[in-house]
Design a protein around this motif. Structure first.
Motif, short mmCIF file in Angstrom:
data_model
loop_
_atom_site.label_atom_id
_atom_site.label_comp_id
_atom_site.label_asym_id
_atom_site.label_seq_id
_atom_site.Cartn_x
_atom_site.Cartn_y
_atom_site.Cartn_z
N ALA A 64 23.05 -98.04 -93.97
CA ALA A 64 23.57 -98.12 -95.36
C ALA A 64 24.94 -97.30 -95.62
O ALA A 64 25.79 -97.91 -96.35
CB ALA A 64 22.60 -98.11 -96.70
N THR A 65 24.91 -96.23 -95.36
CA THR A 65 26.16 -95.26 -95.64
C THR A 65 27.11 -95.19 -94.43
O THR A 65 28.18 -94.58 -94.70
CB THR A 65 25.39 -93.83 -95.80
N GLY A 66 26.73 -95.92 -93.52
CA GLY A 66 28.02 -95.93 -92.36
C GLY A 66 28.04 -94.95 -91.47
O GLY A 66 28.88 -94.72 -90.50
N VAL A 67 26.93 -93.95 -91.63
CA VAL A 67 26.73 -92.91 -90.66
C VAL A 67 26.71 -93.41 -89.25
O VAL A 67 27.21 -93.14 -88.18
CB VAL A 67 25.64 -91.88 -90.80
N ASP A 68 25.85 -94.32 -89.11
CA ASP A 68 25.80 -95.26 -87.83
C ASP A 68 26.47 -96.71 -87.92
O ASP A 68 26.11 -97.30 -88.77
CB ASP A 68 24.28 -95.47 -87.56
N ALA A 69 27.54 -96.77 -87.27
CA ALA A 69 28.31 -98.04 -87.55
C ALA A 69 27.69 -99.36 -87.12
O ALA A 69 28.15 -100.43 -87.50
CB ALA A 69 29.63 -97.70 -86.83
N ASP A 70 26.72 -99.12 -86.03
CA ASP A 70 26.37 -100.60 -85.55
C ASP A 70 24.95 -100.17 -85.11
O ASP A 70 24.55 -99.05 -85.16
CB ASP A 70 27.31 -100.92 -84.32
N ALA A 71 24.33 -101.38 -84.59
CA ALA A 71 22.96 -100.89 -84.17
C ALA A 71 22.87 -100.21 -82.74
O ALA A 71 21.87 -99.54 -82.47
CB ALA A 71 22.37 -102.42 -83.69
N PHE A 72 23.89 -100.15 -82.01
CA PHE A 72 23.94 -99.26 -80.54
C PHE A 72 23.66 -97.80 -81.22
O PHE A 72 22.97 -96.91 -80.59
CB PHE A 72 25.03 -99.77 -79.90
N ALA A 91 20.24 -97.37 -82.66
CA ALA A 91 19.28 -97.17 -81.57
C ALA A 91 19.39 -95.87 -80.92
O ALA A 91 18.36 -95.11 -80.50
CB ALA A 91 19.33 -98.43 -80.72
N GLN A 92 20.30 -95.18 -80.92
CA GLN A 92 20.55 -94.00 -80.09
C GLN A 92 20.12 -92.82 -80.82
O GLN A 92 19.44 -92.08 -80.35
CB GLN A 92 22.41 -93.91 -79.79
N PHE A 93 20.30 -92.83 -82.18
CA PHE A 93 19.64 -92.08 -83.06
C PHE A 93 18.39 -92.11 -82.96
O PHE A 93 17.46 -91.11 -82.84
CB PHE A 93 20.34 -92.25 -84.49
N VAL A 94 17.55 -93.14 -83.03
CA VAL A 94 16.33 -93.25 -83.01
C VAL A 94 15.91 -92.76 -81.78
O VAL A 94 14.64 -92.14 -81.85
CB VAL A 94 15.71 -94.69 -83.10
N HIS A 95 16.30 -92.94 -80.62
CA HIS A 95 15.93 -92.54 -79.24
C HIS A 95 15.94 -91.16 -79.29
O HIS A 95 15.02 -90.58 -78.64
CB HIS A 95 16.89 -93.33 -78.15
N ALA A 96 17.18 -90.50 -79.79
CA ALA A 96 17.04 -89.11 -79.91
C ALA A 96 15.76 -88.74 -80.58
O ALA A 96 15.27 -87.33 -80.43
CB ALA A 96 18.48 -88.66 -80.30
N GLN A 97 15.33 -88.97 -81.52
CA GLN A 97 14.39 -88.51 -82.38
C GLN A 97 12.95 -88.75 -81.81
O GLN A 97 11.99 -87.85 -82.21
CB GLN A 97 14.23 -89.23 -83.81
N LEU A 98 12.82 -89.46 -80.79
CA LEU A 98 11.43 -89.69 -80.23
C LEU A 98 10.90 -88.99 -79.02
O LEU A 98 12.16 -88.37 -78.56
CB LEU A 98 11.45 -91.36 -79.83
N LYS A 124 19.28 -104.90 -93.72
CA LYS A 124 20.10 -104.70 -92.91
C LYS A 124 19.78 -105.41 -91.43
O LYS A 124 20.44 -104.92 -90.20
CB LYS A 124 19.92 -103.24 -92.52
N LEU A 125 18.84 -106.34 -91.18
CA LEU A 125 18.66 -106.96 -90.05
C LEU A 125 19.61 -107.63 -89.35
O LEU A 125 19.52 -107.70 -88.00
CB LEU A 125 17.37 -107.87 -90.18
N PRO A 126 20.57 -108.07 -90.04
CA PRO A 126 21.99 -108.93 -89.21
C PRO A 126 22.72 -107.81 -88.46
O PRO A 126 23.27 -108.16 -87.67
CB PRO A 126 22.88 -109.15 -90.65
N ILE A 127 22.60 -106.46 -88.69
CA ILE A 127 23.15 -105.70 -87.71
C ILE A 127 22.70 -105.87 -86.33
O ILE A 127 23.30 -105.54 -85.32
CB ILE A 127 22.90 -104.16 -88.12
N LEU A 128 21.16 -106.16 -86.04
CA LEU A 128 20.69 -106.50 -84.98
C LEU A 128 21.16 -107.86 -84.13
O LEU A 128 21.62 -107.72 -82.89
CB LEU A 128 19.21 -106.57 -84.84
N ASP A 129 21.43 -108.55 -85.23
CA ASP A 129 22.24 -109.94 -84.56
C ASP A 129 23.74 -109.63 -84.14
O ASP A 129 24.34 -110.19 -83.09
CB ASP A 129 22.16 -111.01 -85.53
N GLN A 130 24.43 -108.92 -84.65
CA GLN A 130 25.74 -108.34 -84.43
C GLN A 130 25.71 -107.56 -83.14
O GLN A 130 26.95 -107.56 -82.41
CB GLN A 130 26.44 -107.68 -85.27
N ALA A 131 24.73 -107.13 -82.71
CA ALA A 131 24.47 -106.37 -81.42
C ALA A 131 24.41 -107.19 -80.18
O ALA A 131 24.62 -106.69 -79.19
CB ALA A 131 23.53 -105.19 -81.40
N ARG A 132 24.12 -108.33 -80.45
CA ARG A 132 24.02 -109.24 -79.35
C ARG A 132 25.19 -109.77 -78.59
O ARG A 132 26.28 -109.98 -79.00
CB ARG A 132 23.35 -110.75 -79.84
#
Length: 107
Positions: free
Chosen positions: A57-65, A68-75, A99-107
Motif C-alpha cells: 500500500a505504501t509502495g515499499v514493495d513495488a510489485d508482487a515479486f 514475495a521476496q520480503f515474505v520469503h526472507a521472513q520465513l 491488493k489482490l490485483p497485484i498478483l494478476d499483474q505478476a503473471r
C-alpha cells in the motif's frame, strides 16, 4: 405459559450454541498456511501478512515479486519460493483483498 418457557429455553440454548458471527482472521490465516506446510507462531505469521499489505500500500514493495521476496526472507530457511507466494496470496486475501490485483499483474 409452559410452552412459552420451553420456547425461551430453546432459544437460549440455540443462541448459546450459535457460531460466532465472524471468525478470527488470524486463526483462519494460520489454518490456511498450515495447508501449505507453513507453520510458525500465529501472531508472527499474521504480522508478516499484515505488514506485507502495508508495504504494498505504501509502495515499499513495488510489485508482487518484491512482496514475495520480503515474505520469503521472513520465513524459515527451508521455506520454498512456492510457499512464499502462497503465503503472500493468503495474506492478501485475508488482510487486504483490495491488493489482490497485484498478483494478476505478476503473471
Amino acid at each position: 405459559m409452559k410452552r412459552f418457557a420451553i420456547g425461551v429455553a430453546a432459544a437460549a440454548v440455540a443462541l448459546g450454541l450459535a457460531a460466532p458471527a465472524a471468525a478470527d482472521p488470524d486463526t483462519a490465516f494460520t489454518n490456511e498456511l498450515n495447508t501449505y506446510g507453513i507453520y510458525g507462531q500465529k501472531d508472527y505469521n499474521a504480522w508478516i501478512g499484515k505488514i506485507s499489505c502495508k508495504r504494498i500500500a505504501t509502495g515499499v514493495d513495488a510489485d508482487a515479486f518484491e512482496a514475495a521476496q520480503f515474505v520469503h526472507a521472513q520465513l524459515e530457511k527451508d521455506t520454498t519460493t512456492d510457499q512464499a507466494w502462497k503465503f503472500l496470496a493468503a495474506g492478501l486475501r485475508t488482510y487486504c483483498p483490495d491488493k489482490l490485483p497485484i498478483l494478476d499483474q505478476a503473471r
